[in-house]
Design a protein around this motif. Sequence first.
Motif, short mmCIF file in Angstrom:
data_model
loop_
_atom_site.label_atom_id
_atom_site.label_comp_id
_atom_site.label_asym_id
_atom_site.label_seq_id
_atom_site.Cartn_x
_atom_site.Cartn_y
_atom_site.Cartn_z
N MET B 196 0.80 -1.21 0.00
CA MET B 196 0.00 0.00 0.00
C MET B 196 0.84 1.26 0.00
N ALA B 197 2.03 1.17 0.59
CA ALA B 197 2.92 2.33 0.58
C ALA B 197 3.30 2.69 -0.85
N ILE B 198 3.54 1.67 -1.68
CA ILE B 198 3.90 1.94 -3.08
C ILE B 198 2.74 2.58 -3.83
N GLU B 199 1.53 2.15 -3.53
CA GLU B 199 0.36 2.77 -4.16
C GLU B 199 0.29 4.25 -3.80
N MET B 200 0.56 4.55 -2.53
CA MET B 200 0.54 5.94 -2.10
C MET B 200 1.62 6.75 -2.81
N GLU B 201 2.75 6.12 -3.05
CA GLU B 201 3.85 6.83 -3.70
C GLU B 201 3.50 7.16 -5.16
N HIS B 202 2.78 6.26 -5.82
CA HIS B 202 2.28 6.59 -7.16
C HIS B 202 1.47 7.88 -7.10
N LEU B 203 0.60 7.95 -6.11
CA LEU B 203 -0.27 9.12 -6.01
C LEU B 203 0.53 10.38 -5.74
N SER B 204 1.49 10.29 -4.82
CA SER B 204 2.25 11.50 -4.52
C SER B 204 3.12 11.89 -5.71
#
Lengths: 216, 216
Positions: B196-204
């Motif tokens: 999930m952290a990687i998904e958030m990084e896509h968004l940021s």
Amino acid sequence: MRITGKRISESTIHRLSLYFRSLGILEKEGYVTVSSKDLAQREKLTPAQVRKDLSFFGQFGTRGLGYPVVELRQQIAEILGINRKWNVALIGIGNVGSALVSFKEFIRQGFIIKLIFDNDQRKIGSFNKGIEVHDVTNLRQMLNKHNIELVIIAVPASVAQRIVDEVVDAGVKALLSFAPTNLRVPSNVTMRTVNMAIEMEHLSFHLTNENLYYTA
Amino acid sequence: MRITGKRISESTIHRLSLYFRSLGILEKEGYVTVSSKDLAQREKLTPAQVRKDLSFFGQFGTRGLGYPVVELRQQIAEILGINRKWNVALIGIGNVGSALVSFKEFIRQGFIIKLIFDNDQRKIGSFNKGIEVHDVTNLRQMLNKHNIELVIIAVPASVAQRIVDEVVDAGVKALLSFAPTNLRVPSNVTMRTVNMAIEMEHLSFHLTNENLYYTA
DNA sequence: GCATGTGAATTCATTCACAGCT
DNA sequence: AGCTGTGAATGAATTCACATGC
């Protein structure tokens, strides 16, 4: 950031996240420099892939030497936008939502859950890891008031689109959805979906079709 | 299944899951047939993409008419291997694990969590949604005894590789990991990772780099 | 007329291979 | 010598376009 004229693919972004993690480990292990070959090995990629990915954003290495671990990690953090804090809201504090609130990796990466919303009167007003649960009917004004830039959708599929519309309406440009349904957002909004059922289906596909190459 | 000689890409498998969901909705809405154009619109894909994906597995449509909704859905279920039940074990009943046990979509799709494991003495012996929590030290023999085919890893990163090794050793060929770390499995084992952290990084990343096309 | 199924064409992503710098 | 940075070559995925059949 270097101006390049190149289009950055989603897979490149994904790999930057992987590099970022590997560099963190390398840093802890005391490495000062790392070659594209080493980095590639850790992520099961090719050295050329690593170099190409990085080249989209600038020149971070030294020929003959490799990349400086600490500095490259910092550069990737900048590229990914995780060298700062983001104000996050979580909508829906059911099973998935509760798990996310406790996910320490989020905090460590600067994703700060400022607000929690739910529509269940029994939950509204309660606290979860120190964060108050608000009534989802006040969504829009609260999002604006607290400068929320990123929203996590953890509500049932049946109400997800309505919530997404409100969030988009409030001006939020990035959403992470756990709702197992198709959601629509305008093209200027980024949404990523985590669907665990789909992940399981990949696995059952592979179990069912052991040999991916079908003979003619 | 049709024998084709073509290699099936991961993205095709992913889209089959999407089609499967859309067809379920179409079925509920009372549609008898659907064209590749309609299906594509619902998933924001091109009609050619839909037809090509399906063509890898056979000929399911009728020219001039489209695809029979119920039948195509059944065919895709067969291809994905979700026309049957799978015995699943969950290792680690912390925040993420608990959320997964309650995830109704799993049951509906035939992924039956038969066993739960943890190493916390306070949890061992307790029940979670009617499923007993077992001591992880008995992992291997329990997996074999209960014919577990698919394992979900929801343990801390620090112990994940050790657990994965044991699971692989027990003969399990499919794993879904939620551990935010790089894990290694032999090439005959399929592992998917939800980070999930990687998904958030896509968004940021997208928030930080609003214009994906950089001008030269 | 309408929509599939599929080779051919195109676009996109990855890898090669080597010039250039340390 | 060692390793980056990057055009060129290759390979993979998507889209085109049309022959085929209802």
